[in-house]
Design a protein around this motif. Structure first.
Motif, PDB file in Angstrom:
ATOM      1  N   SER A 145       7.416   2.254  -8.993  1.00 32.47           N
ATOM      2  CA  SER A 145       7.184   3.541  -9.640  1.00 32.47           C
ATOM      3  C   SER A 145       7.561   3.491 -11.123  1.00 32.47           C
TER       4      SER A 145
ATOM      5  N   GLY B 290       3.284   8.701  -6.694  1.00 30.89           N
ATOM      6  CA  GLY B 290       3.788  10.071  -6.595  1.00 30.89           C
ATOM      7  C   GLY B 290       5.063  10.239  -7.418  1.00 30.89           C
TER       8      GLY B 290
ATOM      9  N   ILE C  36       1.329   4.181  -3.063  1.00 29.63           N
ATOM     10  CA  ILE C  36       1.105   5.621  -2.926  1.00 29.63           C
ATOM     11  C   ILE C  36       2.371   6.400  -3.279  1.00 29.63           C
TER      12      ILE C  36
ATOM     13  N   THR D 153      10.451   0.637  -3.704  1.00 26.39           N
ATOM     14  CA  THR D 153       9.550   1.572  -4.381  1.00 26.39           C
ATOM     15  C   THR D 153       9.966   1.882  -5.829  1.00 26.39           C
TER      16      THR D 153
ATOM     17  N   LEU E  30       0.830  -1.208   0.000  1.00 22.90           N
ATOM     18  CA  LEU E  30       0.000   0.000   0.000  1.00 22.90           C
ATOM     19  C   LEU E  30       0.868   1.262   0.000  1.00 22.90           C
TER      20      LEU E  30
END
Lengths: 282, 322
Positions: free
Chosen positions: B201, B114, B110, B197, B106
């Motif tokens: 991304s 971004g 997010i 991440t 989660l």
């Protein structure tokens, strides 16, 4: 594109600054720790109060107490990861070429298998290998790590390369042949230059993955004959048993991180396209 | 991801072999032979490195087998599984693993979204810069990032985070983060999120690139707010990319090992399934029990993948109908 207004410019700079801090701060933090003296470690501050290179001497200089642990591990990691990357890229190139270029039954099975292998929990593989390697004498050897590393590097190499190869305009090759080139010449002059960047990108990504391994490294080795850097880091001990090896570990972490950061900086564009092509396009 | 390539490949195969053909021509056979000659070695090695161990693990899991007493090897059917499934420690590990997986994925979704937006929207001059920075954690060894976070937080190795947080009312400056389950998990999750991440991304970035720009423009002209554009135009168009990113990160997060091994080695109920399997088989040399845990871990991954792939297909067809 229209020129940005000042508030927009400032907003972008702030966003980029935030991204930089998030991405680089942990690296910076461990670099600062690596320059602290043994006494200065417990100051509870980010910056060292007294700067020292002792920790680097510990892992690199002849006679340094962790040198015996770090340098062989560095040699093992570089050697094993390079060989595993090389084998994976060669085999994956052949495989991806066949998948992108030829029609044959079983293509889907190969791609699905690669996918299944890449989601395998390593821990489920490592116990049987641990037993088998002890029986056949591969435990604590380079080959004993290279083989399992292929299970990490082959699947992603096949997927990224297949995605790359699909985008090559193969008609060029025929055109060259029509123009009088032999099939091999045509292949070498048209396909190879177009495929090379993809192969190279894949090699970098595969190397990162092999370099990052920890589970195989700690499970299938027991001495500095084959123990790679990540595993060696977890075996560091201080100068005495009451001394935490914090400084030495931090210095070693920085030594193995700097080359990777340089590679990322130089090749970021290619790595990005390799990772995204392998995944979403196709 | 996977699905698209695979279905495309089959579609091509179908296109290449028209149905009324009675037998495959020599040429097709030669092509198939060449195809397998080229693809075979990679395929063979993948099978060898994973199929053999998993079959062996299945077999071992049916024995009472300790490496410390190899002669006492005895076939006990499914008793290992019975022992594990009735052990609260296993369910505790399962809970911790699921918790880590859900929270990291989660958070990464997010933060990763971004970052993807930043990379997508940043002006050219800054784009390369942003991409390089975002990619750096991907290249860093997980063990190194685990140590970086461990030393920042651990008061016994001079962590400075407590000093930085001391202005927060009620924050105990002597908080030992690695003495409790909750705080240990928080740091473990933070380091995992930091390290992985970039992967999510980048996948989301390629999803963003697939959103048709004119649709976005049209929505804006019609007076939609940025939020509405995001919810109605951007997100639905990158559903596939999001699903792929979430699937892969979930499967990976479920196998979390390195950070926990470095930071707590499983103390204070932070032992995730991978670590439990490792500690049982390689640590305590209880091969039978350890193999059974490995098999259960493997089955859990299969179940998660199955649920996602099913959900993924549903989403795809829904997208086509609307």
């Amino acid at each position: 594109m229209r020129a940005m207004t000042w508030p927009q410019r400032i907003m972008w700079l702030a966003i980029i600054a935030a991204v930089l801090v998030w991405s680089l701060f942990p690296v910076f933090s461990i670099a600062m720790t690596s320059f602290k003296t043994q006494a200065g470690l417990f100051s509870g501050t980010l910056f060292p109060q007294e700067w020292t290179l002792d920790n680097y001497a510990t892992i690199l200089a002849p006679g340094g107490s962790a040198q015996d642990l770090f340098l062989p591990a560095l040699r093992n990691s570089i050697g094993i990861s390079l060989i595993a990357t090389f084998i994976a890229v060669v085999l994956a190139t052949l495989c991806a070429y066949a998948i992108a270029r030829l029609d044959f039954p079983g293509k889907r099975i190969i791609l699905t298998t690669a996918l299944a292998v890449s989601v395998f929990p390593i821990v489920s593989i490592v116990t049987p290998l641990f037993n088998l390697w002890r029986v056949v004498g591969l435990y604590d050897t380079w080959l004993g790590l290279i083989i399992p590393y292929l299970s990490l590097t082959l699947p992603i190499s096949i997927w990224t390369l297949a995605a790359f190869f699909r985008q090559i305009p193969w008609e060029l090759e025929q055109a060259a042949q029509v123009d009088g080139a032999t099939p091999f010449e045509a292949f070498r002059k048209t396909v190879v230059p177009l495929a090379a960047p993809g192969v190279f990108t894949t090699a970098i990504i595969a190397f990162f993955i092999a370099w990052n391994d920890f589970v195989y490294g700690i499970s299938l080795t027991s001495t500095d004959a084959a123990r790679p850097v990540p595993a060696a880091l977890s075996f560091f001990t201080g100068a005495s048993q009451f001394e935490e090896p914090t400084g030495a570990i931090s210095a070693a972490a920085i030594v193995v991180t700097i080359p990777i950061v340089i590679v990322v900086v130089i090749f970021q564009r290619r790595i990005v396209s390799g990772l995204t092509q392998g995944a979403v396009k196709g | 991801m996977t699905d698209t390539i695979a279905t495309r490949a089959t579609r091509r195969e179908q296109a290449a072999t028209p149905p009324p053909k009675k037998r495959r021509s020599d040429r097709a056979r030669a092509e198939a032979r060449l195809g397998w000659m080229l693809a075979g070695p990679a395929f063979g090695i993948m099978l060898l490195v994973t199929l053999y161990p998993i079959v062996q693990a299945l077999w071992d899991s049916l024995f009472s087998l300790r490496l410390t007493a190899p002669d006492d090897r005895e076939f006990i059917w499914f008793r290992n599984y019975q022992v594990i499934l009735s052990d609260p420690a296993f369910w505790q590990s399962m809970g911790v693993t699921l918790f880590i997986t859900v929270v990291t994925v989660l958070l990464e979704l997010i933060i990763g979204f971004g970052f993807a937006l930043v990379m997508h929207r940043a002006i050219k001059k800054l784009r390369g810069f942003a991409r390089t920075a975002i990619l750096v954690p991907y290249g860093i060894i997980t063990v190194v990032s685990a140590f970086a976070f461990f030393y920042a937080f651990d008061i016994n190795s001079g962590g400075y985070v407590n000093n930085w947080l001391s202005w927060i009312p009620g924050f105990d400056e002597n908080l030992n983060w690695f003495a409790y389950q909750g705080t240990s998990l928080a740091v473990i999750i933070l380091s995992e999120v930091w390290k992985t991440t970039p992967f999510i991304s980048l996948l989301l970035l390629s999803g963003l690139a697939q959103v048709p720009g004119d649709l976005e423009e049209a929505a804006k002209v019609d007076g939609a707010t940025s939020w509405e554009v995001l919810r109605r135009v951007i997100l639905p168009n990158m559903k596939a990319a999001i699903m792929v990113a979430v699937l892969f990160r979930t499967l990976e997060a479920f196998r979390i090992f390195d950070n926990i091994f470095i930071m707590t080695a499983g103390a204070n109920n932070t032992e995730a399934l991978s670590l439990l399997a490792y500690n049982t088989s390689i640590g305590r040399l209880e091969i039978g029990l350890g193999s059974a845990i490995s098999v259960l871990l493997f089955l859990s991954v299969l179940v998660i993948a199955g649920i996602f792939i099913k959900g993924f297909r549903v989403d795809l067809s829904a997208g086509r109908n609307s």
